[in-house]
Scaffold this motif. Structure first.
Motif, short mmCIF file in Angstrom:
data_model
loop_
_atom_site.label_atom_id
_atom_site.label_comp_id
_atom_site.label_asym_id
_atom_site.label_seq_id
_atom_site.Cartn_x
_atom_site.Cartn_y
_atom_site.Cartn_z
N ARG A 153 64.55 85.95 17.66
CA ARG A 153 65.50 86.28 18.70
C ARG A 153 64.56 87.03 19.63
NH1 ARG A 153 69.03 86.22 14.41
NH2 ARG A 153 70.63 84.64 14.57
N GLY A 154 65.11 86.71 20.89
CA GLY A 154 64.37 87.58 22.09
C GLY A 154 64.18 86.56 22.99
N MET A 155 62.97 86.85 23.95
CA MET A 155 62.54 85.98 24.97
C MET A 155 61.59 85.12 24.11
SD MET A 155 61.13 86.41 28.82
CE MET A 155 59.37 86.81 28.30
N VAL A 156 61.90 84.00 23.65
CA VAL A 156 61.11 83.24 22.78
C VAL A 156 61.00 81.71 22.94
CG1 VAL A 156 61.09 84.86 20.70
CG2 VAL A 156 62.88 83.20 20.86
N GLN A 157 61.96 81.40 23.93
CA GLN A 157 61.92 80.12 24.52
C GLN A 157 60.98 79.82 25.78
OE1 GLN A 157 65.41 77.66 24.05
NE2 GLN A 157 65.67 78.09 22.13
N GLY A 158 60.27 78.68 26.12
CA GLY A 158 59.58 78.75 27.49
C GLY A 158 58.48 79.54 27.50
N VAL A 159 57.69 79.97 26.46
CA VAL A 159 56.66 80.84 26.40
C VAL A 159 55.62 80.57 25.36
CG1 VAL A 159 57.82 83.14 27.26
CG2 VAL A 159 57.86 82.62 24.58
N GLY A 160 55.72 79.29 24.76
CA GLY A 160 54.61 78.42 24.00
C GLY A 160 54.92 79.09 22.62
N PHE A 161 56.12 79.58 22.44
CA PHE A 161 56.33 80.19 20.99
C PHE A 161 56.00 79.34 19.88
CE2 PHE A 161 57.80 82.29 17.47
CZ PHE A 161 58.02 83.62 17.75
N ARG A 162 56.65 77.89 19.94
CA ARG A 162 56.60 77.19 18.97
C ARG A 162 55.07 76.40 18.92
NH1 ARG A 162 59.87 72.27 20.38
NH2 ARG A 162 59.17 73.00 22.52
N ALA A 163 54.51 76.23 20.00
CA ALA A 163 53.04 75.58 20.10
C ALA A 163 51.98 76.82 19.42
CB ALA A 163 52.70 75.24 21.25
N ASN A 164 52.32 77.87 19.79
CA ASN A 164 51.43 78.82 19.06
C ASN A 164 51.94 79.30 17.63
OD1 ASN A 164 49.81 80.69 21.05
ND2 ASN A 164 51.40 79.90 22.29
N THR A 165 53.14 78.96 17.19
CA THR A 165 53.53 79.29 15.87
C THR A 165 52.93 78.04 14.84
OG1 THR A 165 55.61 80.22 16.37
CG2 THR A 165 55.60 79.16 14.26
N ARG A 166 52.89 76.83 15.52
CA ARG A 166 52.17 75.68 14.78
C ARG A 166 50.75 76.04 14.73
NH1 ARG A 166 52.36 69.85 17.44
NH2 ARG A 166 51.59 70.77 18.87
N ALA A 167 49.97 76.60 15.72
CA ALA A 167 48.48 76.86 15.74
C ALA A 167 48.42 77.88 14.57
CB ALA A 167 48.07 77.33 16.97
N GLU A 168 49.02 78.95 14.57
CA GLU A 168 48.99 80.13 13.61
C GLU A 168 49.09 79.55 11.97
OE1 GLU A 168 48.30 84.04 12.58
OE2 GLU A 168 47.94 82.82 14.24
N ALA A 169 50.18 78.83 11.79
CA ALA A 169 50.51 78.08 10.70
C ALA A 169 49.38 77.25 10.33
CB ALA A 169 51.79 77.21 10.48
N GLY A 170 48.87 76.50 11.35
CA GLY A 170 47.43 75.79 10.98
C GLY A 170 46.35 76.66 10.43
N ARG A 171 46.35 77.63 11.02
CA ARG A 171 45.04 78.78 10.48
C ARG A 171 45.40 79.03 9.13
NH1 ARG A 171 43.94 83.75 10.44
NH2 ARG A 171 46.08 84.52 11.06
N LEU A 172 46.63 79.29 8.95
CA LEU A 172 47.19 79.68 7.52
C LEU A 172 47.24 78.70 6.58
CD1 LEU A 172 49.36 82.38 8.99
CD2 LEU A 172 47.30 82.75 7.89
N ALA A 173 46.99 77.33 6.83
CA ALA A 173 47.01 76.21 6.26
C ALA A 173 48.74 76.03 5.47
CB ALA A 173 46.21 76.04 4.83
#
Length: 92
Positions: free
Chosen positions: A13-33
């Motif tokens: 929760r917070g200001m988490v939509q419209g700031v690239g949160f999901r795409a950056n989460t996917r990148a971080e998850a990919g980095r962590l396999a």
């Protein structure tokens, strides 16, 4: 599935939509396999489910507490789930 595999649902929760949160989460998850998904919720929060080694999921949880540069995370709510054997990390 490996005995060390865990799955976690996180509501961010917070200001988490419209700031690239999901795409950056996917990148971080990919980095962590990790596998799972990230999707926006109607209430303005982001829901993330992540599955993989406990250490990797724990690292993603730490990252989600801050998120990407433009996000302002006010809280996260974490729920442990049963692993599903998911493959890939999708955006919803």
């Amino acid at each position: 599935m490996d005995a060390g595999t865990v799955r976690t649902r996180v509501i961010v929760r917070g200001m988490v939509q419209g700031v690239g949160f999901r795409a950056n989460t996917r990148a971080e998850a990919g980095r962590l396999a990790l596998t799972g998904f990230a999707r926006n919720r109607p209430d303005g929060s982001v829901e993330v489910e992540a599955e993989g080694p406990a250490a990797g999921v724990g690292e993603l949880l730490r990252w989600l507490r801050t998120g990407p540069r433009w996000a302002e995370v006010s809280s996260i709510e974490v729920t442990e789930l049963e692993p599903t054997g998911d493959s890939g990390f999708r955006l919803g």
